[in-house]
Design an enzyme around this catalytic site. Structure first.
Site, PDB file in Angstrom:
ATOM      1  N   ASP A  37       0.825  -1.230   0.000  1.00 59.40           N
ATOM      2  CA  ASP A  37       0.000   0.000   0.000  1.00 59.40           C
ATOM      3  C   ASP A  37       0.851   1.270   0.000  1.00 59.40           C
ATOM      4  O   ASP A  37       0.619   2.170  -0.799  1.00 59.40           O
ATOM      5  CB  ASP A  37      -1.059  -0.004   1.123  1.00 59.40           C
ATOM      6  N   GLY A 123      -2.983  -8.079  14.430  1.00 58.26           N
ATOM      7  CA  GLY A 123      -2.764  -7.805  13.010  1.00 58.26           C
ATOM      8  C   GLY A 123      -4.050  -7.681  12.222  1.00 58.26           C
ATOM      9  O   GLY A 123      -4.073  -7.837  11.004  1.00 58.26           O
ATOM     10  N   SER A 125      -5.858  -4.874  12.576  1.00 56.84           N
ATOM     11  CA  SER A 125      -6.036  -3.417  12.495  1.00 56.84           C
ATOM     12  C   SER A 125      -7.041  -2.854  13.479  1.00 56.84           C
ATOM     13  O   SER A 125      -7.945  -2.100  13.102  1.00 56.84           O
ATOM     14  CB  SER A 125      -6.424  -3.010  11.081  1.00 56.84           C
ATOM     15  N   SER A 126      -6.871  -3.201  14.738  1.00 58.51           N
ATOM     16  CA  SER A 126      -7.788  -2.643  15.735  1.00 58.51           C
ATOM     17  C   SER A 126      -7.595  -1.133  15.871  1.00 58.51           C
ATOM     18  O   SER A 126      -8.564  -0.408  16.097  1.00 58.51           O
ATOM     19  CB  SER A 126      -7.597  -3.337  17.081  1.00 58.51           C
ATOM     20  N   GLU A 159      -2.723   8.271  12.413  1.00 62.39           N
ATOM     21  CA  GLU A 159      -1.759   7.210  12.743  1.00 62.39           C
ATOM     22  C   GLU A 159      -0.329   7.652  12.388  1.00 62.39           C
ATOM     23  O   GLU A 159       0.602   7.479  13.164  1.00 62.39           O
ATOM     24  CB  GLU A 159      -2.161   5.955  11.950  1.00 62.39           C
ATOM     25  N   ASP A 171      -5.630  -0.366   5.782  1.00 61.63           N
ATOM     26  CA  ASP A 171      -6.452  -0.757   6.929  1.00 61.63           C
ATOM     27  C   ASP A 171      -7.669   0.155   7.080  1.00 61.63           C
ATOM     28  O   ASP A 171      -8.792  -0.306   7.290  1.00 61.63           O
ATOM     29  CB  ASP A 171      -5.633  -0.714   8.224  1.00 61.63           C
ATOM     30  N   TYR A 221       8.658  -1.624  10.832  1.00 61.09           N
ATOM     31  CA  TYR A 221       7.704  -1.209   9.792  1.00 61.09           C
ATOM     32  C   TYR A 221       8.166   0.111   9.169  1.00 61.09           C
ATOM     33  O   TYR A 221       8.283   0.239   7.951  1.00 61.09           O
ATOM     34  CB  TYR A 221       6.297  -1.048  10.392  1.00 61.09           C
TER      35      TYR A 221
END
Ligand code: GLA
Length: 386
Positions: A37, A123, A125-126, A159, A171, A221
């Site tokens: 993405d 994983g 995506s909460s 984020e 997400d 990441y």
């Protein structure tokens, strides 16, 4: 209304003594297209039947009262003080409010109880679901006039800028735009998207939750993102038209292997291959060839493990266990990596057998009970009738 939604609504009513409005944002799975993405490639996510709920009502002043139902904790602050708090959990709500302020959108205070059945750190995506849910709710409560795509982009920026996780858009997009029984093929460059029906008559999607999240997840990441950008800079010297790895191919990357150096080369090789793989995988899905689709999932896992290096022993073990299991068409780690879930394409009739084997093996190897979630694909973020 399901029991989780009712639980969150009831918690609000008990704490604040009146009736709230209720909103739901689901977690996501991703069939294929990992780490593509933020490289402007393609992804194939869907929103699932595990979600975050916000029961919420406006206030007349600028006080914000939050209740984390599942943690049994509360936190209060004023809209004119969004400094980072001591407990970690309100950071996502503050990140959302920070975005609204940056956009010059005015709201009043509010009271909210939130929680759900989406496992945190698995994983799925909460955090994206939480941010999308609150933004969607505030947009409704205070008539902010934001359309869905603005909500998605704002949640992503929340984020990126406040939490400090330089995530892509997948997400948030999946949580907001999800559609029942469909996967979303999203072009992360143009943001054009298409829904594909996901046939669940012969195969089911099952998530196996390692129950681990290694501490390097976020820092690695962000580092991967930088490594990809470095790769683009090097390739740009030869091809100025390359704006992201979306514009390169595995063959082109291979031509510049020495100049890229071993690490950046591996990263670029994986991403350019993965972007192509998503398109091939979509074609297979449309043909209904789920067996071949499953092989693509294994290819993705191998790349994430050896080239992109974002897997971990628990994930590798779970994928390894499926390789000679006739009930499984494909498996791979899902999401950012370093923990969380594997996603498995399992023959419907063999699902019980599959889960039993996986649970026993994981228990034996790591001494951890393995939760397995059978996925149902549901609609994206919406208000729920109270
Ligand atoms: C995390 C990020 C997403 C995406 C995936 C990997 O979930 O939030 O933007 O990059 O990892 O595909």
């Amino acid at each position: 209304m399901n029991s989780t939604a009712a639980r969150i609504r009831d918690a609000f009513t008990e704490k604040f003594q009146h009736t709230p409005r209720l909103f739901r944002s689901p977690g996501r799975i991703n069939l294929i297209g990992e780490h593509t993405d933020y490289n402007e490639g393609f992804v194939l996510p869907a929103s699932v039947d595990k979600a975050v709920y916000f029961a919420i009502a406006p206030r007349e002043d600028d006080q914000v009262q939050l209740e984390a139902v599942d943690l049994g904790e509360s936190f209060e602050f004023r809209l004119d003080d969004l400094s980072k708090p001591a407990p970690q959990w309100p950071v996502y709500q503050l990140a959302v409010l920070d975005q609204l302020q940056k956009a010059g959108l005015e709201i009043k205070g509010f009271q909210a109880s939130f929680g759900g059945d989406l496992p945190v750190g698995a994983g799925m995506s909460s955090s994206a679901a939480l941010e999308c849910c609150l933004l969607f709710a505030l947009n409704e409560l205070f008539d902010l006039g934001l359309v869905q795509l603005e909500i998605v982009k704002m949640a992503q920026r929340a984020e990126n800028e406040y939490v400090g996780m330089k995530c892509g858009i997948m997400d948030q997009f999946a949580s907001v735009f999800g559609k029942e029984q469909s996967v979303i093929q999203l072009d992360c460059r143009s943001l054009e998207y298409q829904y594909f029906p996901f046939p669940m008559d012969e195969y089911l999607l099952v998530l196996c939750d390692t129950k681990v999240k290694h501490s390097l997840a976020d820092s690695e990441y962000n580092l991967r993102r930088q490594e990809c950008e470095r790769g683009v800079e090097i390739l740009q010297k030869h091809y100025p038209e390359i704006r992201s790895l979306r514009d390169a191919t595995p063959a082109l990357v291979a031509e510049h292997e020495d100049e890229l150096g071993p690490t950046i080369y591996k990263r670029c090789k994986f991403i350019t291959g993965e972007i192509q793989r998503v398109q091939e995988a979509c074609a297979l899905l449309l043909e209904g060839d789920l067996e071949s689709f499953g092989e693509k999932m294994y290819e993705t896992h191998d790349g994430l493990q050896h080239l992109y290096e974002v897997s971990c022993p628990e994930l590798d073990f779970l994928v390894e266990q499926t390789r000679y299991n006739a009930d499984v068409a494909g498996a791979r780690m899902m999401g950012g990596g370093f923990g969380g879930c594997t996603i498995n394409l399992v023959w419907r009739e063999g699902t019980d057998r599959f889960e039993q084997k996986m649970k026993a093996a994981y228990q034996k190897e790591f001494g951890i009970e393995l939760p397995c979630y059978r996925v149902t694909i549901t609609d994206g973020t919406a208000e729920v009738e109270v």
